[in-house]
Each structure stands twice: as structure tokens, then as C-alpha cells.
Design a protein around this motif. Structure first.
Motif, PDB file in Angstrom:
ATOM      1  N   GLU A 258       0.823  -1.188   0.071  1.00  0.00           N
ATOM      2  CA  GLU A 258      -0.170  -0.075   0.065  1.00  0.00           C
ATOM      3  C   GLU A 258       0.880   1.164  -0.062  1.00  0.00           C
ATOM      4  O   GLU A 258       0.493   2.357  -0.390  1.00  0.00           O
ATOM      5  N   ASN A 259       2.146   1.110   0.685  1.00  0.00           N
ATOM      6  CA  ASN A 259       2.898   2.187   0.594  1.00  0.00           C
ATOM      7  C   ASN A 259       4.095   2.406  -0.422  1.00  0.00           C
ATOM      8  O   ASN A 259       4.901   2.967  -0.333  1.00  0.00           O
ATOM      9  N   CYS A 260       3.919   1.834  -1.625  1.00  0.00           N
ATOM     10  CA  CYS A 260       4.726   1.682  -2.633  1.00  0.00           C
ATOM     11  C   CYS A 260       4.504   2.601  -3.679  1.00  0.00           C
ATOM     12  O   CYS A 260       5.277   2.689  -4.690  1.00  0.00           O
ATOM     13  N   TYR A 261       3.685   3.650  -3.656  1.00  0.00           N
ATOM     14  CA  TYR A 261       3.259   4.572  -4.507  1.00  0.00           C
ATOM     15  C   TYR A 261       4.062   5.775  -4.473  1.00  0.00           C
ATOM     16  O   TYR A 261       3.940   6.436  -3.378  1.00  0.00           O
ATOM     17  N   ALA A 262       4.453   6.529  -5.710  1.00  0.00           N
ATOM     18  CA  ALA A 262       4.986   7.646  -5.670  1.00  0.00           C
ATOM     19  C   ALA A 262       3.923   8.686  -5.885  1.00  0.00           C
ATOM     20  O   ALA A 262       3.212   8.387  -6.361  1.00  0.00           O
ATOM     21  N   ILE A 263       4.179   9.760  -5.174  1.00  0.00           N
ATOM     22  CA  ILE A 263       3.268  10.767  -4.937  1.00  0.00           C
ATOM     23  C   ILE A 263       3.670  12.046  -5.911  1.00  0.00           C
ATOM     24  O   ILE A 263       4.893  12.764  -5.286  1.00  0.00           O
ATOM     25  N   THR A 264       2.972  12.605  -6.607  1.00  0.00           N
ATOM     26  CA  THR A 264       3.204  13.669  -7.701  1.00  0.00           C
ATOM     27  C   THR A 264       3.314  15.057  -6.839  1.00  0.00           C
ATOM     28  O   THR A 264       2.507  15.172  -5.999  1.00  0.00           O
ATOM     29  N   THR A 265       4.452  15.882  -7.009  1.00  0.00           N
ATOM     30  CA  THR A 265       4.408  17.064  -6.311  1.00  0.00           C
ATOM     31  C   THR A 265       3.556  18.239  -7.110  1.00  0.00           C
ATOM     32  O   THR A 265       3.121  19.206  -6.420  1.00  0.00           O
ATOM     33  N   GLY A 266       3.258  18.108  -8.360  1.00  0.00           N
ATOM     34  CA  GLY A 266       2.336  18.911  -9.041  1.00  0.00           C
ATOM     35  C   GLY A 266       3.562  20.431  -9.510  1.00  0.00           C
ATOM     36  O   GLY A 266       3.019  21.123 -10.206  1.00  0.00           O
ATOM     37  N   LYS A 267       4.752  19.853  -9.179  1.00  0.00           N
ATOM     38  CA  LYS A 267       5.750  21.177  -9.664  1.00  0.00           C
ATOM     39  C   LYS A 267       5.979  20.965 -11.288  1.00  0.00           C
ATOM     40  O   LYS A 267       5.871  19.938 -11.865  1.00  0.00           O
ATOM     41  N   ASN A 268       6.584  22.003 -11.795  1.00  0.00           N
ATOM     42  CA  ASN A 268       6.577  22.078 -13.255  1.00  0.00           C
ATOM     43  C   ASN A 268       8.023  21.498 -13.687  1.00  0.00           C
ATOM     44  O   ASN A 268       8.979  22.057 -14.223  1.00  0.00           O
ATOM     45  N   GLU A 269       8.038  20.125 -13.274  1.00  0.00           N
ATOM     46  CA  GLU A 269       9.241  19.571 -13.817  1.00  0.00           C
ATOM     47  C   GLU A 269       8.792  18.075 -14.248  1.00  0.00           C
ATOM     48  O   GLU A 269       7.930  17.588 -13.571  1.00  0.00           O
ATOM     49  N   PRO A 270       9.245  17.370 -15.217  1.00  0.00           N
ATOM     50  CA  PRO A 270       8.969  16.217 -15.623  1.00  0.00           C
ATOM     51  C   PRO A 270       9.229  15.076 -14.877  1.00  0.00           C
ATOM     52  O   PRO A 270      10.215  15.219 -14.071  1.00  0.00           O
TER      53      PRO A 270
END
Length: 648
Positions: A258-270
Motif C-alpha cells: 500500500e505504501n509503494c506509490y510515488a506521489i506527484t508534487t505538481g511542480k513544473n518538472e517532468p
């Protein structure tokens, strides 16, 4: 040394059953044995004599000047570590040899006593909230700086949007059926995998010698510098050794299922995926695998079965490794056991819901999405989707056969919910370690995922190294090495906690060179425990006495294994009017220091009975360094161990 503070008090009661009449009394002492008698006693007990070249040292002393200039938000202290702390919340066996409070940019010199078998140490900068940044160094190295790891462009924390210049706008191609769907696995009926349009076909040919054309969405990146390559290799393979069944370490990871997921920051970087290690079997995993991903928001799971929902999500190709990496090295040969960063593949945000062909994507993810990864394996006898979220691996980990072929991936020592990929955070960078094979060492492929995701940092708690001093009180002793046992931890440059743990002797004995308020040379050791001199203390069964502990101030250059008589801890045997120092070159082992929370032998058990390699170590200097880590069951005292991680 002088006293700084008192850590513990003496237990006031003597436990029942610990008294035993001495074999001969203080009033009937035989003369000191001759050297011939001592040698004969050693021969009788150990069945051999020891090498004249054995110095009985278990540590290597040194010092190193560390500059606190690592790429952390703040730096509160620097440390010397016995190993990498990354991997598990239990610090993966790493321990602190010394530490100091610092400010950013400050230089500090730390002394250390490292276990003899350690060939690589780590300097660490630690932030106020416990985040680690480490750099390896060799024992004896004079200085360590961290900023060299940040001079290369590939070590920046974010990924510049300039990397995307000139790339075409991504579009989806025709979906293909996944392994799970093809095999009719329950819940995967609608499972489809989506490639990027035409990318998987561009410039490839099976004709030998064909010029390789890179993917339309493949980025050319700067390689790591040599220091970082060495550190990354040591960190990864210290955590997950080659050909080791490393499943338990994976299950104990902070980033499991359940804790293996990367979480996106929303920053302007790929968000960029880069393959950086190819297993030493010759690249077989990479040329038979692709990497896919999927994403969702936590709010999407409301009132849904999370696994069924994830199964229903579209899955998108991140990198077609089996084509791109194979063709890239067609003319030069496949890399073996190489850590190298040169290409990256940007992840695409394709919007929400089920996409349609020719859907156009974005190189930037909104904030708060969870991204999951899996390996799409295509080797003839090892096929299927191998998820980082192990809850989705039931079929691949248990299916006996597919299309009439045996499923070799089933023979891997994994349970039906074990993952096939695991995260590790190293110096603020994120790595996915994959197991597309059958040996479950989880280091066949290493992928860096950088850019717009939250760093996978564990809340690491690294303990201080425990040192154990063991004394034999008589020249013709029984060599159970428990007549006096003292444990110690170095808290920082100038503080050491000492703990008087045991006394398995009848002679009148005194501590020397600790000089504290309680642990000092004025009070006999039995009396410190409020025990009779004819008592064995914490060397037999029964209720243990409370160890006597005290924090002592020392010089910043103090060595735990010092042989300087003015600094060295030793025992004075008043009964025989002799001092017992740490044993030196060519002597018999009447006192040794061990860099470990060592379990000493039970009363009257000679040390070789409790540790089968002790004699081998004594006979062959430079070998059997880890003899003290392998006690025989039932032969050592186990009721009291010195594990004050907080050093209170």
C-alpha cells in the motif's frame, strides 16, 4: 576521564541462587603460575597455542575530517557509520561510531574505532528531522566532503523542463492485452496496456549492425560521477546482496504494497525514469522487459475495492527496455554489472479515465496523484506483469503454467502478495529495484525515478555501536572471559556511556581509568552491585542484576581500544596484586574488546565452547573477523543486553 552525569543506579538486591563457594579461598592463595604453567593451561583448555602474531585487536582506529556540506535542507550533525542506513527503518544494520553537532559548512574531526572486517565506512550529514545524506570513504582516509556529489547535473534534485525541448507531443497507440487478461485471471478482464504511438516501431530492425535510432521520447542524460557510482553500488548491494533471498528485507521496507506509490508534487518538472543498472547475467532481464505505470488519486478509491479499482485502470508504457536498450548496445556489446546513467524516459499524464487512441498527453502531472509501477516481462518462460504493489501479484507468484509452459516465476520463494519491485531512497534520490527473475535478490535492475515526485525517505533511527570489554581475572584462568564484563557506547566526541554488566569472579577486583562517581577505582566490583564477593553476577541463570551505568567525559581523540596505560580501561586484581590490560601481540587473551553487543559465555564455559571460531581467529591473524557474531545456543548469557538506543 571525568564524570559528566549519572545514568543509572546500582540494584540493591542480590538475586537468589547466584552464590557459589569458591574453589579455593582468598586466605589460601597459591603462588602465581610460571610462564610454562600458563602455556600448559592454554594448551589444556584450547587444545592449541595461539599465533605469536595475534594482537587480539578487533578494531581499527582512525580519524577523519568531515565538511558538513551535503545537499540537505538543513544539517544538524555529522556522523561516522559502519554501513549504509538506507533500506529499512531499522537502519539496515548500520551503527554510529561517532558524531558531532554542526552547522552547515562546518568542518569537524571525528575519531573512530571501526570493526576490523569493515573495509568501507560512511560519513553522514543528518538534518534536524533525521534525513540522511551519506558518502563512503575508506578507513584511513583523511577528509570527506559531500558537495562533489552535487556538481554533476544529474544530481540536481529536480529535472529541468529544458530536457524536453524538441520532443514531439506524445500520443497513445493501440492498446495490447496484458498477460493477466490473456490468461483469464480473475478481475483482469479489461486490463489493457497502452504504448506511446509509433515509438515502439521507430528505427528498430532485427538486422545485425543496423544503426540505432533513439526513441522519440528518450532523453540523453549526464552520467553519475565515479564517487556516486561507487556509493550507489555499495548501498544497494549492502542492502540487497547478490544471490541472496532478500524477501524479508523487502517485506520490512517502509514502502511495501500500500505504501509503494510515488506521489506527484505538481511542480513544473517532468518525472523521468532512467535505467541505471543491468544485472551481471548479461542484460537478460532488460532485453526481455518493458516498464509500465498507472496512476490515480486517493480520493478515487472512496467506497471502492482498491485492488479491483487498480486492476481496472489503464496501464501506460514508460520505457520499452527490451527494444531500446538492446538496440542501443547492439554494436558495442551488452553491459554487465555496470552502474551507468545515460538515458531517461519521461512519464506522461494522459488525463483521467479510459483513454482513446491518439489521446495527447502532458509531460507534467497535477499534484497528489499516486503512481504505481510494474515490469512487463516477455521472456518465454518468465512472462507477466510484475507489480511493485505485491497485492496485485497473486497470479504471477502462484500460477503454475501459461500457454502450456511452466511459469518459472512461481519458483522464487515469494508469497502471493510479495512485490516484484521495491523502493529505496538514497541521498534524496528515488530508486526502484526490480526482480523479474527467480532468485528474489531484488537487484536485477535498478531504475532511478526523478523529478516531480516526493522523495522516498525512511524515518531512520541509527543506533550507536556497542563495545564489549571482557576480562579473565587470573593468569591460569578458565577463559570464560566473563570475570568482568563492561559495555560502552560512544555518544559523541567527548561522551561515552559505560555499563558494568557482569562479574564472574571471586577475587577482589577494581575498575581502573573510568573515574566516575559510581564507576571508579575506589569501590570493589562486587560491592558496586551490593553483592557478596563469593557471588557470580550476571554470568549464570536466575534474575539478573541491573547493570551499573554512567556517562563519562573523554578527550575528543580518545580511542575505545587505546593501549595507553593512562587511558586504557583495565582491571586491578587486588587478590593477586596484578593489573589486567587488553591483551597485546604474542600474549594470551586475558582481556579483549569486541565492537559488538556481544553475548559473553556462561560461567565456566570457555570462550571457544561458546564461539567455535575463537581458536581459529587466535591461530590465524587476519582471518575469522566475525567469530564473535556466531554464539552457540545455550552457551552464552542472554538475560542482559546493552540496547539503550536513546542512551538515557
Amino acid at each position: 576521564m571525568r564524570i559528566l552525569s549519572l545514568s543509572a543506579v546500582v540494584c540493591s538486591l542480590v538475586f537468589a541462587g547466584c552464590t557459589k563457594m569458591p574453589e579455593y579461598s582468598e586466605n589460601n592463595i597459591t603462588p602465581e603460575p610460571t610462564q610454562e604453567e600458563i602455556a600448559q593451561n592454554v594448551q589444556n583448555i584450547f587444545g592449541t597455542t595461539f599465533s605469536p602474531d595475534q594482537d587480539w585487536s578487533t578494531t581499527k582506529a582512525g580519524s577523519v575530517t568531515i565538511t558538513a556540506n551535503a545537499a540537505l535542507d538543513n544539517i544538524a550533525k555529522v556522523q561516522i557509520l559502519t554501513g549504509s542506513p538506507f533500506g529499512n527503518k531499522d537502519a539496515n544494520g548500520s551503527e554510529i561510531l561517532n558524531e558531532a553537532a554542526v552547522t552547515v559548512g562546518q568542518k569537524v574531526t571525528l575519531t573512530y574505532d571501526a570493526p576490523s572486517d569493515i573495509t568501507r565506512l560512511y560519513a553522514a550529514c543528518v538534518s534536524s528531522n533525521g534525513k540522511y545524506f551519506i558518502k563512503g570513504f575508506d578507513p584511513g582516509q583523511a577528509t570527506v566532503e559531500f558537495n562533489s556529489l552535487e556538481t554533476n547535473a544529474s544530481h540536481t534534485r529536480g529535472v529541468s523542463a529544458d530536457l524536453l525541448s524538441g520532443l514531439p507531443e506524445p500520443q497513445l497507440g493501440n492498446a495490447i492485452a496484458s498477460f493477466n487478461k490473456q490468461n483469464g485471471s480473475e478481475g483482469w478482464e479489461n486490463d489493457m496496456l497502452y504504448p506511446i504511438k509509433d515509438v515502439q516501431l521507430k528505427g528498430y530492425s532485427s538486422v545485425k549492425g543496423e544503426t540505432y535510432l533513439p526513441d522519440a521520447l528518450m532523453l540523453i542524460l549526464n552520467d553519475y560521477d565515479s564517487d556516486f557510482k561507487n556509493d550507489l553500488r555499495n548501498i544497494i548491494f549492502e542492502y540487497l546482496p547478490n544471490k541472496g533471498l532478500n524477501v524479508e528485507k523487502i517485506r520490512n521496507s517502509d514502502f511495501f504494497n500500500e505504501n509503494c506509490y510515488a506521489i506527484t508534487t505538481g511542480k513544473n518538472e517532468p518525472i523521468v525514469l532512467s535505467p541505471v543498472y543491468y544485472q551481471d547475467g548479461g542484460f537478460q532481464e532488460f532485453i526481455n522487459c518493458d516498464i509500465y505505470y498507472y496512476y490515480f488519486k486517493e480520493s478515487d478509491l472512496k467506497d471502492k475495492d482498491p485492488l479491483q479499482y487498480i486492476k481496472s485502470l489503464p496501464k501506460y508504457m514508460a520505457a520499452e527496455l527490451r527494444r531500446t536498450e538492446r538496440n542501443k548496445y547492439k554494436s558495442t556489446g551488452l553491459p554487465r554489472d555496470v552502474i551507468k546513467k545515460e538515458t531517461g524516459y519521461p512519464l506522461i499524464y494522459w488525463g483521467d479515465g479510459i483513454p482513446t487512441k491518439d489521446t495527447k498527453g502532458s509531460f507534467y502531472f497535477p499534484e497528489g496523484y499516486k503512481i504505481g509501477f510494474f515490469i512487463h516481462a516477455k521472456k518465454s518462460d518468465q512472462q507477466g506483469e510484475l507489480y511493485c504493489d505485491g497485492r496485485l501479484n497473486k497470479e504471477i507468484n502462484t500460477l503454475e503454467s501459461f500457454n502450456g509452459k511452466t511459469n518459472k516465476l512461481r519458483n522464487s520463494g515469494l508469497s502471493e502478495t510479495d512485490p516484484r519491485m521495491v523502493w529505496i531512497g538514497v541521498n534524496g534520490k528515488n530508486y526502484l529495484l526490480g526482480e523479474p527473475g527467480t532468485d528474489s535478490d531484488f537487484n536485477d535492475m535498478i531504475l532511478e525515478i526523478e523529478g516531480g515526485i516526493v522523495t522516498f525517505d525512511s524515518n531512520i533511527e541509527v543506533p550507536n555501536v556497542t563495545y564489549t570489554y571482557c576480562f579473565e581475572d587470573r593468569l591460569d584462568g578458565d577463559y570464560d572471559m566473563n570475570d568482568v564484563v563492561i559495555k560502552a557506547k560512544r555518544i559523541n566526541q567527548t561522551q561515552i556511556m559505560y555499563s558494568l554488566e557482569a562479574c564472574g569472579a571471586y577475587d577482589e577486583l577494581y575498575l581502573k581509568n573510568i573515574n566516575g562517581d559510581v564507576l571508579n577505582d575506589n569501590k570493589e566490583i562486587h560491592a558496586m552491585f551490593n553483592a557478596d564477593q563469593e557471588s557470580f553476577i550476571n554470568t549464570e541463570g536466575g534474575n539478573p542484576h541491573t547493570p551499573i551505568r554512567e556517562i563519562i567525559e573523554v578527550s575528543p581523540t580518545f580511542s575505545m581500544a587505546s593501549i595507553d596505560p593512562s587511558e586504557q580501561i583495565y582491571i586491578y586484581n587486588k587478590t593477586y596484586n596484578r593489573n589486567i590490560y587488553l591483551s597485546r601481540l604474542g600474549e594470551d587473551p586475558h582481556a579483549i574488546m569486541i565492537p559488538y553487543d556481544y553475548q559473553y559465555p556462561l560461567e565456566k564455559n570457555n570462550i571457544n565452547k561458546a564461539y567455535k571460531d575463537f581458536v581459529n581467529w587466535g591461530m590465524t591473524p587476519g582471518s575469522y573477523h566475525n567469530w564473535y557474531k556466531n554464539p552457540e545456543n545455550g552457551e552464552v548469557y542472554t538475560l542482559s543486553v546493552f540496547k539503550d538506543a536513546t542512551l538515557k
